[in-house]
Each structure stands twice: as structure tokens, then as C-alpha cells.
Design a protein around this motif. Structure first.
Motif, PDB file in Angstrom:
ATOM      1  N   GLU A 200      84.745  11.501  41.895  1.00 28.67           N
ATOM      2  CA  GLU A 200      84.567  10.511  42.965  1.00 28.67           C
ATOM      3  C   GLU A 200      84.446  11.221  44.308  1.00 28.67           C
ATOM      4  OE1 GLU A 200      84.850   7.132  42.728  1.00 28.67           O
ATOM      5  OE2 GLU A 200      85.342   6.975  40.594  1.00 28.67           O
ATOM      6  N   ILE A 201      85.192  12.325  44.419  1.00 32.09           N
ATOM      7  CA  ILE A 201      85.200  13.084  45.675  1.00 32.09           C
ATOM      8  C   ILE A 201      84.867  14.546  45.351  1.00 32.09           C
ATOM      9  CG2 ILE A 201      86.581  13.783  47.680  1.00 32.09           C
ATOM     10  CD1 ILE A 201      88.324  11.349  47.279  1.00 32.09           C
ATOM     11  N   VAL A 202      83.986  15.129  46.149  1.00 34.89           N
ATOM     12  CA  VAL A 202      83.629  16.530  45.955  1.00 34.89           C
ATOM     13  C   VAL A 202      83.820  17.271  47.273  1.00 34.89           C
ATOM     14  CG1 VAL A 202      81.763  18.148  45.405  1.00 34.89           C
ATOM     15  CG2 VAL A 202      81.987  16.015  44.100  1.00 34.89           C
ATOM     16  N   VAL A 203      84.535  18.391  47.199  1.00 32.81           N
ATOM     17  CA  VAL A 203      84.712  19.262  48.354  1.00 32.81           C
ATOM     18  C   VAL A 203      83.875  20.507  48.114  1.00 32.81           C
ATOM     19  CG1 VAL A 203      86.347  20.654  49.669  1.00 32.81           C
ATOM     20  CG2 VAL A 203      87.045  18.406  48.825  1.00 32.81           C
ATOM     21  N   ALA A 222      90.800  20.113  48.150  1.00 37.42           N
ATOM     22  CA  ALA A 222      90.290  19.459  46.938  1.00 37.42           C
ATOM     23  C   ALA A 222      91.443  18.913  46.107  1.00 37.42           C
ATOM     24  CB  ALA A 222      89.446  20.436  46.130  1.00 37.42           C
ATOM     25  N   LYS A 223      92.496  19.707  45.983  1.00 35.36           N
ATOM     26  CA  LYS A 223      93.641  19.300  45.184  1.00 35.36           C
ATOM     27  C   LYS A 223      94.304  18.074  45.792  1.00 35.36           C
ATOM     28  CE  LYS A 223      97.399  21.583  42.883  1.00 35.36           C
ATOM     29  NZ  LYS A 223      98.421  22.549  43.230  1.00 35.36           N
ATOM     30  N   THR A 224      94.441  18.091  47.096  1.00 35.24           N
ATOM     31  CA  THR A 224      95.071  16.966  47.796  1.00 35.24           C
ATOM     32  C   THR A 224      94.271  15.682  47.611  1.00 35.24           C
ATOM     33  OG1 THR A 224      95.754  18.594  49.418  1.00 35.24           O
ATOM     34  CG2 THR A 224      96.078  16.304  50.008  1.00 35.24           C
ATOM     35  N   LEU A 225      92.952  15.815  47.583  1.00 37.45           N
ATOM     36  CA  LEU A 225      92.083  14.636  47.437  1.00 37.45           C
ATOM     37  C   LEU A 225      91.771  14.322  45.977  1.00 37.45           C
ATOM     38  CD1 LEU A 225      89.539  15.413  50.298  1.00 37.45           C
ATOM     39  CD2 LEU A 225      91.038  13.420  50.218  1.00 37.45           C
ATOM     40  N   HIS A 226      92.297  15.123  45.066  1.00 37.73           N
ATOM     41  CA  HIS A 226      91.958  15.013  43.652  1.00 37.73           C
ATOM     42  C   HIS A 226      90.430  15.099  43.479  1.00 37.73           C
ATOM     43  CE1 HIS A 226      93.016  14.423  39.558  1.00 37.73           C
ATOM     44  NE2 HIS A 226      92.187  13.408  39.428  1.00 37.73           N
TER      45      HIS A 226
END
Ligand SMILES: Cc1cc2nc3c(=O)[nH]c(=O)nc-3n(C[C@H](O)[C@H](O)[C@H](O)COP(=O)(O)OP(=O)(O)OC[C@H]3O[C@@H](n4cnc5c(N)ncnc54)[C@H](O)[C@@H]3O)c2cc1C
Ligand SMILES: Nc1ncnc2c1ncn2[C@@H]1O[C@H](COP(=O)(O)O)[C@@H](O)[C@H]1O
Lengths: 321, 247
Positions: A200-203, A222-226
Motif C-alpha cells: 500500500e505504501i512504498v518508500v 519504511a518499517k514505521t509505515l509498514h
């Protein structure tokens, strides 16, 4: 008559892209005044009846463990059999890695028109026209399918998952499964991480980060935002990051809800792989970076200062200090 | 070993995308044409490497296109490959193109058919699978690595969130992407040699297309970027949470 949806699994679990395909197929069935049915190949751990909440009324399960790994040649024959038995007039796949292997084969086998990379419901007003992605996200084509049976491969993240009530009737489908000619010997997964194409989210980060030793802060965010990680092509070419993180024209094309680009200039070939993202955040120290033209939110600043602050602010929102 | 590499012609990656004739045709004015990057960098270069490792290998190129594709196919020949076949047909749909390629493949008796992962203009990712089905051959899609030992091929292919290694025997159809090989630049010797390599033109077989493009659309323009103060990341997070509903 029915709309048949290929329900794709990995390690016995139904993939998220298939939930989208079911929601989409159920809507197509409604448009056509018919029912949505699903087909599942191989052994599964999910409760198949529960998939009824995505709108499928009946699920045909070919529970042979020789189908646990994709062999497009074998899968195609089985799906063609199920399609015939259910008198399917529309067959829906996700345009994910498995869909890309099977849907074209099925199209050639059944001589049924395929629209791959569909992004919207068919227009059934006059004929059967499906909007698809072309020119690597820079345009759409409206493709008219002229055969009796139509095959649609729906782009991941192009259609929402719609849940309702109801359970599906699960029936064992007894198909002739021939032995495959492709033997899978090893599966390598980036463990514990979110697969890039399903995220859903890509860093994502580029050459602006100067070197692989600076990826720690990107991984933290990235980890924080899953979120899943991605990178620009020169970063993968320089072996700062693995090749399977390279997005763009010649890498992977993605369409997450949120794409965060850090120290990436926004070259047209990079944009080609990410311009289908719903929301784009760009962090770049150069206010003239072309990426800002494609962004929804922009931060002109030094990534080394901005990214840790960004991560801290997300943690605050999520209540993890 | 006989290898067939499918080559398509696409607009340059920086080409401006616009349409004419009431949005039914791609506007080709000022467009530079290139070999589809996946076909060139990955399918063709890997085939050339296989030939370098096995002198008895033969590489044929096939394209389904009009005479305007000849410069592209000559460029592909300059990189490597022994001869080219152009099926003299305007592009219709994927099934039409795949049927023409399958016909060439049947007559030529190839051990291995390589395609690119997808064309960067139509983004079908379809032709390899269709060709495989028409030939009733196994198909490995989205390959990132290809090795051959005798008649056994070891191939890595993309799966969601990783890779899978598999084994298959020839004959086989494979669609190629990044990882297969590294981009090469044609050298002078290749360019000179390409002029005299055979480029056979054959007429298409009669096949009905299954789909047609009714028209094109451009995506709606972005509203414009909203700039956020780099000192105020709480504000960015608030916007992403409340306005964009993205986190
Ligand atoms: C045929 C073809 C296909 C291609 N395919 C792809 C593809 O699939 N994917 C892809 O990505 N590229 C692709 N490219 C390459 C593409 O053209 C660009 O060269 C590439 O995307 C640039 O990568 P980058 O943005 O990481 O690096 P750069 O262009 O070097 O940009 C680095 C950016 O970082 C910024 N920066 C520097 N320091 C900081 C800092 N401290 N804080 C914040 N920002 C900073 C700079 O202002 C700059 O904008 C392709 C090229 C061709 C010709
Ligand atoms: N007109 C064509 N002639 C020859 N090969 C083609 C043609 N179009 C596509 N291909 C091959 O099929 C692959 C996939 O194309 P597509 O299904 O259109 O994304 C390309 O990477 C090429 O290798």
C-alpha cells in the motif's frame, strides 16, 4: 452464464490482488445480470467459503498438490475446463505475476480477447470496452473485446476491495491435471517484508542518498509505515540495493496508495513505473527536480535531515515513541 | 540450438505521448523509435551470450511490423543475431501478433523463443504466453536469469516479493526482464556486418484479431504539488493522514 475469477494463492494463502479481482468480478457479474464464481488451484489454508464476502457465490476448488506451483501450461488447461463447465462469459485475473503468465495463454487457447492491465470496470453500454494502461502509465486505451468470451487481467491496486456478507458454496472440481514440465527447485523470498507489488505504501530512494550505507534511515521510515522498499535504477545498477527493488520503465511498475521518493530526480523513465501511485511525496534538495511536477506533496530539503524527522512524526501519529 | 528472439519497435522512453484523429491514433510526429528495451537489453543480449558460449547456436530475430521497422531490426542485427524475419503486417492486437510469431516459430523449428517482459507502449505482457500456448510449449514468464546445461534450463523468475528457481527442458518460451543480461552497445564491426545479414520479409497468415483499440485517453493532470516546510514534518504527516488519507 457466469463471471469466473481466478483466485491466486501463494503458500496456500489467497493474495490481496485476488481480493481485488473478486470484488471487480462480482461487480462485472452484477452489470451483466449474472453470478460471480471463483476457481482455486492447489492446496489452500484459507477458509474458501469465507471468500463469499467478496461477492463470489461459488468456488470451484481443484485441490491437487501438483498445482501448488505455477506451471502456466498446466494451469491454463484446468482453468479452461472450469470456464467451460461454468459457461463463463467473462474471466477475470489479477494482472500480477501469475496472471501475466496464465491469462495470455488462456486467451490463445479459447480464442477469447484479453485486456491485460485493466484499470476500470468494462463499459457494457455498447459492446464491451475495457480501459487499460498503456505507454507505461502515461495514457489509457479503451480496448474493445469482440469475442463471446472476454478475459480481463486487472492491474493490482486499480480496484478497491469491497466486502459484504455471505458465504460461497465450495465445490471440488475434478479436472484432469497433467504433469507439468516446469519443476520449481527453490523459492527465495525477501523475508518478513511487504512484497513491492502488493504494498500500500512504498518508500523509495535514489542516488541522492550517496551510498548504500545511508539506507538505514530509509529502512526505518519504511518499517514505521509498514511499507515496501524501492529504488531508482542507478541505485540497483551500482548494487547499493537489490535488483528486485528497482522501479520504473525497465524495472517493476507499481501503483501503491502512497509513494515516497527520496533523493530521486524524477526522470521520465522512473516516473513510468510509479506514476500510477495515488499519492506521491517527493523529498529532494533541488527545488527544480522534475519529480516535483508529478508530486502531490513536496519537501525541498536535505534528505538526511528531513527523513529522520518524518519518521519521528509518523511514530508520533501512530503513538509509538 | 536455434533461438528465436522477438523484437518490437517502441517509441523512445522520453517520447511525448499524444494522440491524433479524435484520440484514436498515437501521434508519431517527432517520435524517435527504439528497440523495445526489454527485447534489446535482456532477451537479445542473453541470446547473444548463449551463442558466445556455444558456437553452434543460431539466433534469428522476428518482428511483426511494416517496412518502417527495418532500421530497428538492423540495429538488433548489429548487436548480434544471424538473420531476421519481418512478418510484413501492421500491428493489430496481441493475438494477431502472437499468431504470426507462432507461425514463424513452427516453420523454423526453434528450441528456445525469447520475448521481452512487455512492450513499453502497449504494456500487454501477453505475447510470450500466447505464443507458448499456440505452440503448446511450457512458458516461463518474467525471467531474471537463464542458464542452460545440455538441454536442461535453469531459470529464475519473479514471484510476488521474491524469486523462484525452476528447471525445464527445451523447447521453451521465456519472457525476459532485468537481471537476464546487461545492456550492450553495438560496435562498428557489428554495424557493418548487419548490413549484409539476411532480413527476410514474409507475408502474414490470415488471423482474426480478438480485440481492437477504440480510443486513447490521457490521465487527468495533477493538481500541482503542495510544498511542506522541511522543518515541519508533523504537518506532512497530518496532510497524509487527514487530507490524502494515505497513512
Ligand atoms: C531506456 C532507459 C530506461 C530507464 N529505466 C529506468 C527505470 O526503470 N527506473 C529508473 O529509476 N531509471 C531509469 N532510467 C534512468 C533514468 O533516466 C535516470 O537516470 C534515473 O532515474 C536517475 O536516478 P536518480 O533519480 O536516483 O539519480 P539522479 O538523477 O542523480 O538524482 C538524484 C537526485 O537526488 C537529489 N539529491 C541529492 N542529494 C540530496 C539530498 N541530500 N537530499 C535530497 N535530495 C538530494 C538531487 O537533487 C537529484 O534530484 C532509464 C534510462 C533509460 C535511458
Ligand atoms: N510486433 C511485434 N513483433 C515481434 N515481437 C513482438 C511484437 N510485439 C511484441 N513482441 C514481443 O512480445 C513481448 C511482449 O509484448 P506485449 O505483450 O505487447 O507486452 C515484447 O517484449 C516483444 O518481445
Amino acid at each position: 452464464m457466469s463471471v469466473l475469477i481466478f483466485i491466486d494463492t501463494a503458500d496456500g494463502h489467497v493474495k490481496k490482488a485476488s481480493l481485488e479481482a473478486m470484488s471487480y468480478g462480482a461487480k462485472v457479474a452484477e452489470q451483466l445480470g449474472t453470478v460471480a464464481e471463483g476457481v482455486v488451484l492447489g492446496t489452500v489454508t484459507n477458509d474458501l467459503a469465507a471468500l463469499g464476502k467478496y461477492g463470489v457465490k461459488k468456488i470451484h476448488h481443484v485441490a491437487k498438490d501438483t498445482l501448488n506451483h505455477l506451471d502456466a501450461q498446466v494451469y491454463t488447461k484446468v482453468i479452461a475446463e472450469v470456464a467451460r463447465a461454468t459457461s463463463a462469459t467473462v474471466i477475470v485475473f489479477s494482472n500480477n505475476v501469475d496472471g501475466k503468465a496464465i491469462a495470455p495463454r488462456l486467451s490463445a487457447r479459447l480464442k477469447s480477447g484479453l485486456v491485460s492491465g485493466a484499470v476500470a470496470l468494462p463499459d457494457t453500454g455498447k459492446g464491451f470496452v475495457v480501459k487499460k494502461n498503456v505507454f507505461s502509465g502515461k495514457a489509457f486505451a479503451n480496448v474493445s473485446v469482440t469475442t463471446d468470451v472476454k478475459i480481463i487481467a486487472l492491474n493490482p491496486n486499480a480496484y478497491p476491495i469491497i466486502t459484504g456478507d455471505g458465504a460461497a458454496e465450495v465445490v471440488a472440481f475434478n479436472a484432469a491435471v497433467e504433469p507439468g514440465k516446469i519443476k520449481v527447485t527453490q523459492v527465495t523470498k525477501a523475508s518478513g517484508e511487504v512484497p513491492l507489488t502488493e504494498a500500500e505504501i512504498v518508500v523509495s530512494a535514489g542516488r541522492g542518498l550517496k551510498g548504500p550505507e545511508n539506507w538505514g534511515m530509509v529502512e526505518d521510515l519504511a518499517k514505521t509505515l509498514h511499507a515496501a522498499l524501492a529504488c531508482s535504477r542507478p541505485v540497483a545498477d551500482a548494487h547499493w540495493r537489490p535488483h528486485n527493488e528497482h522501479v520504473g520503465q525497465t524495472g517493476i511498475a507499481i501503483a501503491p496508495n502512497l509513494y515516497i521518493a527520496i533523493g530521486i530526480s524524477g526522470a521520465i523513465q522512473h516516473l513510468a513505473g510509479v506514476n500510477r501511485s495515488k499519492v506521491i511525496v517527493v523529498i529532494n534538495k533541488d527545488p527544480e527536480a522534475p519529480f516535483f511536477k508529478a508530486a502531490d506533496y513536496g519537501i525541498v530539503g536535505d534528505a538526511f535531515e528531513v527523513v529522520p524527522k518524518f519518521t519521528a512524526a509518523v511514530k508520533k501519529l501512530k503513538g509509538v515513541a | 540450438m536455434k533461438i528465436l528472439v522477438c523484437i518490437s519497435k517502441t517509441p523512445d522512453t522520453t517520447a511525448k505521448i499524444a494522440f491524433t484523429d479524435n484520440n484514436t491514433k498515437f501521434d508519431t510526429s517527432g517520435v524517435q523509435w527504439i528497440i523495445n528495451p526489454y527485447d534489446e537489453w535482456y532477451a537479445l543480449v542473453r541470446a547473444i551470450e548463449l551463442k558466445e558460449a556455444n558456437a553452434s547456436a543460431v539466433i534469428h530475430l522476428v518482428t511483426v511490423a511494416g517496412a518502417d521497422a527495418d532500421p530497428i531490426i538492423r540495429k538488433a542485427l548489429a548487436l548480434g543475431g544471424d538473420e531476421a524475419i519481418r512478418v510484413n503486417a501492421g500491428s493489430q492486437d496481441s493475438f494477431y501478433i502472437a499468431s504470426q510469431i507462432a507461425e514463424v516459430a513452427k516453420t523454423g523449428g526453434y528450441d528456445l523463443v525469447f520475448t521481452g517482459k512487455e512492450t513499453i507502449d502497449y504494456n500487454g505482457s501477453s505475447i510470450g504466453g500466447m505464443v507458448a500456448e499456440l505452440l503448446d510449449l511450457p512458458y516461463v514468464s518474467l525471467a531474471t536469469k537463464f542458464e542452460i546445461n545440455g538441454s536442461t534450463c535453469t531459470i529464475n523468475r519473479e514471484i510476488e516479493g521474491g524469486e523462484e528457481t525452476c528447471e525445464a527442458a527445451l523447447p521453451l518460451v521465456v519472457s525476459c526482464q532485468k537481471g537476464m543480461a546487461e545492456q550492450r552497445i553495438p560496435n562498428m564491426k557489428g554495424i557493418m556486418g548487419a548490413r549484409t545479414k539476411p532480413l527476410k520479409v514474409v507475408e502474414p497468415v490470415a488471423v482474426d484479431a480478438l480485440t481492437s483499440v477504440a480510443g486513447f485517453e490521457l490521465p487527468p493532470a495533477k493538481a500541482g504539488v503542495k510544498l511542506v516546510d522541511p522543518e515541519n514534518m508533523e504537518e506532512l504527516v497530518r496532510l497524509l493522514h487527514e487530507e490524502a488519507k494515505a497513512i
